[in-house]
Design a protein around this motif. Structure first.
Motif, PDB file in Angstrom:
ATOM      1  N   ALA A 140       1.002  -1.299  -0.015  1.00  0.00           N
ATOM      2  CA  ALA A 140       0.015   0.038   0.023  1.00  0.00           C
ATOM      3  C   ALA A 140       0.768   1.422   0.218  1.00  0.00           C
ATOM      4  O   ALA A 140       0.510   2.095  -0.680  1.00  0.00           O
ATOM      5  CB  ALA A 140      -0.825   0.024   1.090  1.00  0.00           C
ATOM      6  N   LEU A 141       1.908   1.047   0.760  1.00  0.00           N
ATOM      7  CA  LEU A 141       3.045   2.299   0.832  1.00  0.00           C
ATOM      8  C   LEU A 141       3.381   2.618  -0.594  1.00  0.00           C
ATOM      9  O   LEU A 141       3.452   3.908  -0.905  1.00  0.00           O
ATOM     10  CB  LEU A 141       3.923   2.230   1.871  1.00  0.00           C
ATOM     11  N   GLY A 142       3.945   1.703  -1.221  1.00  0.00           N
ATOM     12  CA  GLY A 142       4.477   1.672  -2.603  1.00  0.00           C
ATOM     13  C   GLY A 142       3.365   2.307  -3.468  1.00  0.00           C
ATOM     14  O   GLY A 142       3.790   3.368  -4.173  1.00  0.00           O
ATOM     15  N   ALA A 143       2.391   1.858  -3.573  1.00  0.00           N
ATOM     16  CA  ALA A 143       1.186   2.449  -4.605  1.00  0.00           C
ATOM     17  C   ALA A 143       0.820   3.818  -3.835  1.00  0.00           C
ATOM     18  O   ALA A 143       0.621   4.873  -5.059  1.00  0.00           O
ATOM     19  CB  ALA A 143       0.167   1.575  -4.244  1.00  0.00           C
ATOM     20  N   VAL A 144       0.782   4.082  -2.757  1.00  0.00           N
ATOM     21  CA  VAL A 144       0.395   5.133  -2.410  1.00  0.00           C
ATOM     22  C   VAL A 144       1.451   6.282  -2.766  1.00  0.00           C
ATOM     23  O   VAL A 144       1.138   7.523  -3.477  1.00  0.00           O
ATOM     24  CB  VAL A 144       0.172   5.514  -0.783  1.00  0.00           C
ATOM     25  N   VAL A 145       2.890   6.151  -2.632  1.00  0.00           N
ATOM     26  CA  VAL A 145       3.785   7.146  -3.189  1.00  0.00           C
ATOM     27  C   VAL A 145       3.484   7.332  -4.748  1.00  0.00           C
ATOM     28  O   VAL A 145       3.769   8.391  -5.083  1.00  0.00           O
ATOM     29  CB  VAL A 145       4.900   6.212  -2.774  1.00  0.00           C
ATOM     30  N   MET A 146       3.327   6.268  -5.342  1.00  0.00           N
ATOM     31  CA  MET A 146       3.277   6.428  -6.800  1.00  0.00           C
ATOM     32  C   MET A 146       2.120   7.166  -7.183  1.00  0.00           C
ATOM     33  O   MET A 146       2.124   8.224  -8.061  1.00  0.00           O
ATOM     34  CB  MET A 146       3.077   4.840  -7.545  1.00  0.00           C
ATOM     35  N   PHE A 147       1.048   6.905  -6.456  1.00  0.00           N
ATOM     36  CA  PHE A 147      -0.173   7.671  -6.983  1.00  0.00           C
ATOM     37  C   PHE A 147      -0.197   9.043  -6.500  1.00  0.00           C
ATOM     38  O   PHE A 147      -0.448   9.860  -7.306  1.00  0.00           O
ATOM     39  CB  PHE A 147      -1.596   6.839  -6.187  1.00  0.00           C
ATOM     40  N   TYR A 148       0.080   9.464  -5.259  1.00  0.00           N
ATOM     41  CA  TYR A 148      -0.193  10.679  -4.912  1.00  0.00           C
ATOM     42  C   TYR A 148       0.770  11.747  -5.325  1.00  0.00           C
ATOM     43  O   TYR A 148       0.971  12.775  -5.470  1.00  0.00           O
ATOM     44  CB  TYR A 148      -0.252  10.853  -3.524  1.00  0.00           C
ATOM     45  N   ALA A 149       2.197  11.021  -5.943  1.00  0.00           N
ATOM     46  CA  ALA A 149       3.195  12.053  -6.588  1.00  0.00           C
ATOM     47  C   ALA A 149       2.865  12.140  -7.977  1.00  0.00           C
ATOM     48  O   ALA A 149       3.559  12.812  -8.676  1.00  0.00           O
ATOM     49  CB  ALA A 149       4.403  11.043  -6.214  1.00  0.00           C
ATOM     50  N   GLY A 150       1.746  11.769  -8.380  1.00  0.00           N
ATOM     51  CA  GLY A 150       1.169  11.940  -9.843  1.00  0.00           C
ATOM     52  C   GLY A 150       1.785  11.031 -10.878  1.00  0.00           C
ATOM     53  O   GLY A 150       1.743  11.314 -11.833  1.00  0.00           O
ATOM     54  N   LEU A 151       2.599  10.056 -10.518  1.00  0.00           N
ATOM     55  CA  LEU A 151       3.303   9.221 -11.550  1.00  0.00           C
ATOM     56  C   LEU A 151       2.241   8.414 -12.144  1.00  0.00           C
ATOM     57  O   LEU A 151       2.499   8.072 -13.419  1.00  0.00           O
ATOM     58  CB  LEU A 151       4.273   8.217 -10.929  1.00  0.00           C
ATOM     59  N   THR A 152       1.397   7.732 -11.509  1.00  0.00           N
ATOM     60  CA  THR A 152       0.452   7.138 -12.180  1.00  0.00           C
ATOM     61  C   THR A 152      -0.428   7.810 -13.383  1.00  0.00           C
ATOM     62  O   THR A 152      -1.174   7.142 -14.236  1.00  0.00           O
ATOM     63  CB  THR A 152      -0.741   6.462 -11.210  1.00  0.00           C
ATOM     64  N   GLY A 153      -0.453   9.104 -13.250  1.00  0.00           N
ATOM     65  CA  GLY A 153      -1.124   9.866 -14.310  1.00  0.00           C
ATOM     66  C   GLY A 153      -0.114  10.007 -15.500  1.00  0.00           C
ATOM     67  O   GLY A 153      -0.981   9.989 -16.524  1.00  0.00           O
TER      68      GLY A 153
END
Lengths: 288, 334
Positions: free
Chosen positions: B102-115
């Motif tokens: 969850a931590l790894g996904a959160v970092v990716m998502f909220y840093a905007g990388l998944t966009g």
């Protein structure tokens, strides 16, 4: 939306009746400039429109953020505060403007310290906006400024109303976490002025209520209105109204999506008419 | 008339798979609106553009498939970890692997990388899960006991939870901080077909890595020396399970948030049905995990709560008492 402001001139404007009823304090323009402080972004806007700039001692810091505020450029010329009782006291204000949604602890502290306080409620109709504009103007001794703003706003609304199509379209405003905006809200009034029928209000939502995606898909609105402001920084909440199923609905031509900068209808004030104008332009297919 | 014989292992697994498939179908019949599911399915098959088929395909299908896949992966990973660590309490949730994912996904998502790159989301989840697994398996390699290993999991869990909370609070989006609930207590609500791709593309090879580790785990259950003398490379087995868990659990958590206890409960329920050998437990635990997850997700939609409960809440309500029972039984054995 930027209006011309006159320098402090006729100092004769008397204290308005509304002002007398609302509070003990009522500013009567004199030789010295008054010190008005606002700790609420919506009150900031009213002060900028109604007060003599020389009388504004401080505005809230939020008004400088162009993502959420429609008055960022004007607000840049004034000192800002973060709405804490201590810094408000240090400004030695004659009158502090706050919102009914300001931090209760701050409000009660300011009351205890005997600071003259004007707590503004949040109008949900254009009639209530007119009443609030007149109330604020009379408390700062500038009723003529209120009449000018009200005249401009009503003229603008009447002009927009003349362009309305005969058959109204249905609309659904979907905010973060798929919260739909229902009856008894400012946004509901804006939709009505833009010639739209609020589907959430029809579905029985009063105020704000969650709208399941399935309910939207089974009975889609003509227009889906999605707010745009927070999308720079992602969150699941703000992505919810961007669900692929809604996009699929739009692709089939069953529904149109209109992006709405939410700052246009965050505050109830004379500027709210811009939200109506924006929606009208978007509905006519022009770039809003 | 043949006499009633106990099912063969193959038949047991097939029966569990059928129940899971049935629940997947049942899951598609449950939703927030009344829907003629058969008419909607017919519309879709015949290519008729109906709103009902849109709901079925764009909303209910992804939810059901994701429930099945997530549960399968968690059950499988739980069984593999319990086999490798020879520890009945091992599972991705308790051991902090889900939390780190969850931590790894959160970092990716909220840093905007998944966009920018959608697969950054499962990649983040997998990186987190892999990091936590490496730490755990390294500790286990040093001969840490059952309880010490669980405590290591507690430490990883709290650290991952705190860092997740920090990452969410650093986001300039005012909604982000509230979303800790989704990441700690996952949900399948309003997932889309795009999420299915994000979760399943990495998860499928992960399942394969775990399922094919059965024989090595069987040998390991006889002791490390026996396993080595039978020609199994234990180092390679560990790497294989770390990779498999990271792929299967990391990608699922990245899309659904943490769904606790499925990985713990599923292998224990699978053993009485499928036998005690880890190789037999693996596939059965996968399907039991899918059944548990789908069942919980159907249950929470039938409850009259508005909005619906998070799936992670329901699995914890069932799973936490189960963990207590296990702990009591372990104390009895000790």
């Amino acid at each position: 939306m930027k209006d011309r402001r006159t320098r402090k001139s006729a100092a004769g404007a008397a204290c308005g009746l509304a002002g007398l009823l609302l509070s003990v304090f009522c500013y009567a323009p004199g030789a010295r400039a008054a010190r008005f402080v606002s700790i609420n972004m919506c009150a900031d806007e009213l002060l900028l429109r109604l007060a003599d700039p020389a009388d504004i001692a401080s505005l809230s810091y939020l008004s400088r953020d162009a993502r959420n505020s429609t008055i960022a450029t004007q607000a840049a010329a004034f000192p800002v505060n973060r709405g804490r009782a201590e810094e408000v006291m240090a400004l030695a204000p004659d009158l502090v403007f706050a919102s009914a949604f300001s931090a209760p602890a701050t409000l009660s502290m300011l009351r205890r310290l005997g600071v003259p306080l004007a707590v503004l409620d949040v109008p949900t109709t254009f009639e209530a906006i007119v009443a609030q504009v007149r109330g604020v103007a009379s408390r700062i001794g500038r009723p003529e400024a209120a009449e000018r703003e009200v005249h401009l706003m009503n003229g603008r609304l009447a002009g927009l109303r003349r362009e309305l199509p005969l058959s109204p379209a249905t609309a659904l405003v979907l905010q973060a976490n798929n919260i739909a905006v229902g009856a008894g809200t400012l946004i509901d009034s804006v939709l009505a002025e833009a010639g739209l029928v609020n589907l959430a209000a029809q579905a029985g939502i009063v105020g704000y209520g969650r709208m399941p995606l399935e309910a939207i898909l089974i009975r889609p609105p003509d227009i889906l209105i999605v707010e745009t402001d927070n999308e720079g920084a992602p969150a699941l909440a703000t992505q919810a109204p961007r669900h692929p199923a809604l996009a699929a609905l739009a692709r089939r031509g069953a529904m149109r999506t209109v992006d709405m900068p939410s700052r246009l209808w965050t505050c109830a004030g004379p500027g709210t008419v811009e939200a109506v104008a924006y929606l009208r332009r978007a509905l006519q297919g022009k770039t809003p | 008339m043949s006499t009633l014989r106990p099912l063969t292992h193959r038949q047991t697994v097939a029966a569990l798979a059928m129940v899971a498939a049935l629940l997947t179908a049942l899951s598609m019949a449950v939703g927030e609106t009344r829907l003629d599911v058969f008419a909607a399915a017919a519309d879709f098959v015949h290519g008729r553009d109906s709103l009902a088929s849109l709901i079925l395909v764009e909303l209910r299908l992804p939810r059901a498939l994701l429930g099945a896949a997530t549960g399968f992966g968690l059950g499988l990973a739980g069984a593999a970890m319990q086999g490798l660590l020879r520890n009945p309490l091992a599972e991705p949730g308790v051991m902090g692997i889900s939390g780190a994912a969850a931590l790894g996904a959160v970092v990716m998502f909220y840093a905007g990388l998944t966009g920018v790159f959608a697969f950054a989301l499962p990649l983040g989840g997998m990186a987190g899960a892999a990091a936590a697994s490496v730490i755990l398996f390294a500790l286990a390699g040093r001969g840490l006991g059952t309880m010490a290993l669980v405590l290591a999991g507690v430490a990883i869990n709290s650290l991952a939870g705190a860092l997740t909370s920090l990452a969410l609070n650093l986001s300039p989006n005012p909604y982000a901080a509230l979303e800790i609930v989704f990441w700690l207590m996952g949900s399948l609500a309003d997932r889309s077909l795009a999420d299915i791709a994000l979760a399943l593309v990495p998860a499928a090879p992960g399942w394969w890595l775990l399922l094919t580790a059965g024989r090595a785990l069987d040998a390991l259950s006889l002791g490390e020396d026996v396993a080595q003398s039978l020609g199994f490379n234990l180092r390679w087995l560990r790497i294989r399970l770390i990779l498999g868990t990271a792929l299967a659990v990391g990608s699922a958590v990245a899309v659904t948030g943490m769904i606790g206890f499925v990985g713990l409960v599923a292998p224990h329920l699978a053993r009485p049905l499928a036998g005690r050998e880890p190789g037999r437990v693996l596939p059965a635990a996968g399907f039991v995990g899918a059944i548990l997850t789908l069942g919980a997700d159907i249950l929470l939609r039938l409850l009259p709560t508005q909005p619906e409960l998070n799936l992670g809440v329901v699995t914890a309500l069932v799973g936490a008492p189960f963990l207590f029972l296990l702990l009591r039984r372990l104390r009895g054995e000790a």
